[in-house]
Design an enzyme around this catalytic site. Sequence first.
Site: not given
Lengths: 599, 254
Positions: A365, A298, A406, A254, A252, A264, A267, A128
């Site tokens: 996000h 991100r 994050r 995304h 954030q 979404l 990821e 990730f």
Amino acid sequence: MSETDQGTIVDGVHFHKHDIVIVGAGGAGMRAAIEAGPKASTAVISKLYPTRSHTGAAQGGMAAALANVEEDNWEWHTYDTVKGGDYLVDQDAAEILAKEAIDAVIDLENMGLPFNRTPEGRIDQRRFGGHTREHGKAPVRRACYAADRTGHMILQTLYQNCVKHGINFFNEFYVLDLLMTEVDGVERPAGVVAYELATGDLHVFQGKSIIFATGGFGKIYKTTSNAHTLTGDGVGIVWRKGLPLEDMEFFQFHPTGLAGLGILLSEAARGEGAILRNSEGERFMERYAPTIKDLAPRDIVARSMATEIREGRGAGPYKDYVYLDITHLEPAVIDAKLPDITEFARTYLGVEPYTEPVPVLPTAHYAMGGIPTTNNAEVLRTNTETVPGLFAAGECACVSVHGSNRLGTNSLLDINVFGKRAGNNAVEYAKSADWVDLPDDPTAGVRRLLDHVRGGDGSERIAVIRKELQEAMDRNAQVFRTDESLRDVGDLIKKLRARYRNVQVQDKGKRFNTDLLEAVELGFLLDLAEVVVYSARNRKESRGAHMREDYPKRDDKNLMVHTMAYLTGDAESAQADDHIRLDWKPVVVTNYPPTERKY
Amino acid sequence: MASDVLEKKGPRAHDAVPTFTVTMIVRRFDPEVDEEPRWVDYDLEMHGTDRVLDALHKIKWEIDGSLAFRRSCAHGVCGSDAMRINGRNRLACKTLLKDLDVSQPIYVEALKGLPLEKDLIVDMEPFFDSFRDVQPFLMASSKPKDGKERLQSPEERARFDDTTKCILCAACTSSCPVFWTDGQYFGPAAIVNAHRFIFDSRDEGAQVRMDILNDKEGVWRCRTTFNCTDACPRGIQVTQAIAEVKQAIMRGKP
């Protein structure tokens, strides 16, 4: 239990009394309930049925250095979290997050969560963004997952265990006020007031410990992965009580939302090998993050995508998106590991991901900021002092484990680690605490709020104000920001707040009046957007998700500090300066002094 | 310069589907006013990739704010907006208008078989009662000694994968003719969730659940009409799952 407990009814108001009152039934709220329920009288109040909560939309995974498939340890995870958050993370909190991650995953497995498995029968793990081995050398397989519906499985598993423990839920109850009473010179929480959607009745829940686990507020933006219901009610209530909010400027985006829709695409796709490409087919992330490329954090990927589009290398007829390419993956791998997101591309864009690249764009996000808490989930009332008996966990809280950006898979982790901590600490507190008296006429505040939204001349539509807010936030407070763009949207918010006084509520009834509640939710969105923009304008540097084009450098000397926003004076006054005071809180640094952030 | 490069004016990725006009006929019911539900027409201008949920929002946000329906995630994972669309149970957020025949009116009404509360909202409690009745949680007495996860092979994990997808939207249960006539029947969703545990190699409570479902309101009520499988927005093979539970009960083990 099926019949909702109606409490004791006095003058039409329902009164309930529980040691622990949890507001919100997503991952954090239910994780807290699983700790609290067996040990103390617990009520969970949620505006939705628990299984509708947005934890269920999380896809890719939950980070924990189990080292099931390759060498890993929690110290590397801590480092990645700190670096991913661009050194605004409180490092002691990140250490707790990474250390307790391992038990958090095992807890879930023991509760029944069906993780994907390795051939040896262990929990499988995948790559990730931003998660690396040996402090950034290469991506590491740290995300524990269940296909691309890990959040769904967590939400279901937690709800199943709440059923097992007989947790007392109040579903479709909208908490609209937090009751505070002064005890020995200090304001302490006495309970909350909720509006029951089905009947329009008001319910007072008295509690010794109150936990807010109300999720985020992504609906301040138009293009967002967030549910319609993510309107920041809990964060807004706390703000209106004069309690501070931390780091609200850090939101954030995304990288991979379905273009134009914001839905979404995990990821995890890139974790499994998907590649971002521009109109020329170039794998552009090689230029921005040479070591980990598409698996950069991100904020970096979203900015890189936006830069490609700005410089004319966007794809499509209007050159306004980039591609997420998984056509080189085996269909069998896609079906086993990414079934839901490929289905989204087919359903909503009519694109076949086996053979065609998927148009994507950054989508709002996750709020890194929120209600400031200690590492024990206690809510702060000043930069250093807590509110005894008040707790917060999950996206609504800011511990801060995410700093200014994050890492993916750290939010499903956050809700489990800090949800559990909130539950346990709430129980400990309730054991020795006395009941705090309810104020006289405890529902007065909510009645005033409801009268307020129903009391104007009705000349303004809810949806029109909301749309103007969301479009302006997308335009001016998204991936790139400047003083000018933030001033523009700040001026608009001021006007929208004034127009909101005349908002129209067409539904005059008591039963399932979602019109009335949308009007109330809009009020929270406007208040929180104002704090986001005001905090963003004040932070004159670029850090993590907050990219100021007029201040493109990170300023560790002056600004490696958390923003603390306080509501002061007349909350209704037009100018944000008149009612928002900003302060700074130091970042906790343990082992990782700030260095240049390269991937 | 703001981030206007990211400002979107709507879905453009596949904008071959033009703007069109559609008539939505919604079954309205206000319990504080109406004695009986009534059908109300709305003519709406809609766009390319709009869904039924977008049409309902257009009514609520631009015409009549009192229209009541549940929704949250808006992309088919939270299970809030199951309803009857042209006589079929579907999620409003997963049903694209262009995939329906928009030259004809689109009929939208609340799920059948659950008590109607207001407009498109039904009482979900009987549905969740059945879910809770099958004891939908892992029953396992032992914990791994090393403080780690229980082992489960990929094959064992795959055995119940399909039924882990359930989002408890009630589309299956409220499409079942047996459930319509006998509200005491557990219904497909509860059986799907029992299946998810009966066939989980870590679980020790299969017998408990099989006993519960061997009741006269249990699996034997299923008439295999496949309505549930057709209705499931998650593509779960619901009827097959029910059949597997029946077979397990007959065998006396999963």
